[in-house]
Design a protein around this motif. Structure first.
Motif, PDB file in Angstrom:
ATOM      1  N   VAL A 256       7.721   1.894   6.349  1.00 23.00           N
ATOM      2  CA  VAL A 256       8.155   1.365   7.646  1.00 23.00           C
ATOM      3  C   VAL A 256       6.937   1.133   8.539  1.00 23.00           C
ATOM      4  O   VAL A 256       5.996   1.939   8.550  1.00 23.00           O
ATOM      5  N   ASP A 257       6.962   0.039   9.270  1.00 25.50           N
ATOM      6  CA  ASP A 257       5.938  -0.254  10.277  1.00 25.50           C
ATOM      7  C   ASP A 257       6.261   0.554  11.527  1.00 25.50           C
ATOM      8  O   ASP A 257       7.247   0.283  12.215  1.00 25.50           O
ATOM      9  N   LEU A 258       5.444   1.557  11.814  1.00 28.00           N
ATOM     10  CA  LEU A 258       5.724   2.461  12.925  1.00 28.00           C
ATOM     11  C   LEU A 258       5.718   1.728  14.267  1.00 28.00           C
ATOM     12  O   LEU A 258       6.560   1.986  15.132  1.00 28.00           O
ATOM     13  N   ALA A 289       1.575   2.510   8.663  1.00 31.65           N
ATOM     14  CA  ALA A 289       2.751   2.605   7.799  1.00 31.65           C
ATOM     15  C   ALA A 289       3.142   4.066   7.609  1.00 31.65           C
ATOM     16  O   ALA A 289       2.288   4.928   7.404  1.00 31.65           O
ATOM     17  N   VAL A 290       4.438   4.332   7.702  1.00 30.72           N
ATOM     18  CA  VAL A 290       4.946   5.688   7.502  1.00 30.72           C
ATOM     19  C   VAL A 290       6.110   5.648   6.512  1.00 30.72           C
ATOM     20  O   VAL A 290       6.726   4.605   6.283  1.00 30.72           O
ATOM     21  N   ARG A 291       6.378   6.793   5.936  1.00 29.55           N
ATOM     22  CA  ARG A 291       7.553   6.929   5.079  1.00 29.55           C
ATOM     23  C   ARG A 291       8.684   7.434   5.964  1.00 29.55           C
ATOM     24  O   ARG A 291       8.671   8.576   6.415  1.00 29.55           O
ATOM     25  N   PRO A 400       4.723  11.747   8.267  1.00 25.44           N
ATOM     26  CA  PRO A 400       3.891  11.608   7.071  1.00 25.44           C
ATOM     27  C   PRO A 400       3.497  10.151   6.854  1.00 25.44           C
ATOM     28  O   PRO A 400       4.300   9.244   7.082  1.00 25.44           O
ATOM     29  N   ALA A 401       2.257   9.916   6.442  1.00 27.57           N
ATOM     30  CA  ALA A 401       1.823   8.554   6.125  1.00 27.57           C
ATOM     31  C   ALA A 401       2.498   8.089   4.846  1.00 27.57           C
ATOM     32  O   ALA A 401       2.877   8.882   3.986  1.00 27.57           O
ATOM     33  N   PHE A 402       2.652   6.769   4.722  1.00 29.53           N
ATOM     34  CA  PHE A 402       3.199   6.219   3.487  1.00 29.53           C
ATOM     35  C   PHE A 402       2.082   6.143   2.458  1.00 29.53           C
ATOM     36  O   PHE A 402       1.062   5.494   2.670  1.00 29.53           O
TER      37      PHE A 402
END
Length: 469
Positions: A256-258, A289-291, A400-402
């Motif tokens: 996902v684009d934060l 980007a994040v999960r 958390p980062a993707f």
């Protein structure tokens, strides 16, 4: 004559009716008011709020009649709960499916029937809001819509009664912490439930007394609809916190684009910020980007932003920043009333409302930050809160980062699929126009200045401006 139908979910329907306590709920005055409004708006002599168990119909709300119950096979509500949609019979004697029914052939000589099913949150038709007449007729589109609104109000009352009843059970000894939680719940929900219910009841009373012109009636209906939406929102919030606590909440993480998720959450609260003349600035660094489950995350952000809007006096400032290092994060800073040190340890607890909140009569359930914290923990992240009374509050959501495989670009909420709660992900994307640089929040910015930065200002009643610098 149509055969008496049995819904395919009859066993589950009866179980839902029992668990709601629907047949015992002390809601007759409210249900009578709903029936009165249905009769008034639909211009019929009789209206009912009718709940059907396995054998009988229970008229829990009545207008124009003293009936209290009837056999389930009598009348037409049995067909409404089977079809699970509005059933309108313009002339019972002209319809071979229904003309042999006892209520058409003898007392009370029903010639017209319209019933809207009461569909519970679990999807079961528990009964109807119905209107009947002694002459053939048809409803207008507005009258059909009103029946739908009233049916939704009845279901909301039943669902909230179940929640309050469950919280009030005292059959077993409870730990002191659970007792405190119950007391908070009852104190918070009592106010949040009573306010819209009082508004709805007042509108119903004025409509019952009559003598109002059509425009005034329409305004009262809008008041009822708005307060019904508020009740539904409260119910959704309670159901969500229950599912989050039980570990059963739907969760669909992906890349996902934060920054895009933040912009959408800010759009959700922009009108409220503008109404209170706040400046609302967004520093959203792209490419982070994040999960995450985009809609769950958007909901968490909206709760934090709602608090900032609500607890900041008019004309204040709210700054929202997206950072990437050392972990992706969103920080919301405001110039609000702040949180006392003794309350900071409790602000993430369910239903916690600081004494100052009560003193200032600031509405809310005490669930906003608690829900945000639960959603972030569901993501493997955390919520950090810092505050100074009288100077403002800082809420930092760390994610958390993707790190998994995926496309080069992070997915926006539009392509993430909508979660089980939260607004439609297809809402309007912000327009873009040049804007000036935004100053930092009350405690300094502490933000990464590299990369594109989007700033939005909502204040002074003007248009919200966005831009990429």
């Amino acid at each position: 004559m149509a055969e008496t139908p049995t819904p395919p979910d009859e066993a589950e329907r009866l179980r839902d009716l029992d668990e709601l306590g629907a047949l015992e709920a002390p809601l007759e005055p409210d249900f009578d008011a709903v029936a009165t409004l249905a009769a008034h708006i639909c211009r019929t002599p009789v209206a009912l709020v009718n709940l059907l168990d396995g054998e009988r119909q229970h008229f829990r709300g009545r207008a124009g009649t003293t009936w209290t119950c009837a056999d389930r096979s009598s009348g037409y509500c049995q067909y409404t709960i089977f079809g699970r949609e509005l059933l309108e019979i313009p002339d019972t004697l002209a319809d071979p499916r229904y003309r042999e029914n006892a209520v058409a052939q003898g007392e009370p000589y029903v010639r017209y029937y319209a019933g809207m099913p009461l569909v519970s949150g679990r999807g079961h038709a528990l009964g109807t809001v119905c209107v009947v007449d002694h002459r053939p007729r048809r409803l207008t589109a507005e009258q059909r819509e009103t029946l739908g609104i009233l049916a939704g109000s009845v279901v909301t009352m039943l669902e909230l009664h179940r929640r309050a009843r469950g919280a009030g059970r005292t059959g077993i000894a409870r730990p002191p912490g659970l007792e405190r939680l119950k007391d908070r719940f009852l104190a918070s929900i009592n106010h949040e439930l009573r306010t819209p219910m009082t508004s709805i009841r007042s509108a119903l009373q004025l409509l019952r007394e009559g003598g109002l012109d059509e425009d005034t009636e329409r305004r009262f209906l809008l008041v009822m609809e708005r307060n019904n939406e508020r009740l539904l929102g409260l119910l959704d919030e309670l159901l969500l916190v229950t599912s989050l606590n039980a570990g059963t909440a739907a969760f669909s993480p992906r890349r996902v684009d934060l920054a895009e998720t933040v912009r959408r959450a800010v759009d959700d609260v922009a009108d409220g910020a503008r109404h209170r003349r706040h400046s609302l600035r967004v520093h959203a660094r792209s490419g982070v980007a994040v999960r995450a489950d985009a809609e769950r995350l958007r909901l968490a952000l909206r709760h934090v932003l709602d608090n900032a809007v609500k607890f900041t006096p008019p004309g204040g400032a709210i700054d929202v920043a997206v950072t990437a290092d050392p972990r992706p994060a969103v920080e919301v800073r405001d110039t609000g009333i702040g949180i006392r040190p003794e309350d900071l340890d409790h602000v993430l607890e369910d239903f916690y409302r600081a004494p100052e909140t009560e003193e200032r009569a600031i509405g809310g359930t005490g669930l906003g930050l608690a829900i945000a914290d639960k959603i972030l923990r569901l993501h493997g992240g955390e919520v950090r809160v810092g505050s100074e009374p009288g100077r403002g509050t800082r809420v930092r959501l760390v994610l958390p980062a993707f790190t998994g495989p995926g496309p080069d670009r992070a997915s926006s909420p539009d392509s993430s699929g909508q979660g089980s709660s939260g607004p439609d992900a297809s809402s309007r994307a912000p327009s873009r126009a040049p804007s000036s640089s935004a100053p930092s929040g009350p405690e300094g910015s502490g933000r990464d200045s590299s990369g594109p930065d989007v700033s939005r200002r909502a204040g002074d009643g003007g248009e919200a401006a966005t831009g990429i610098r």
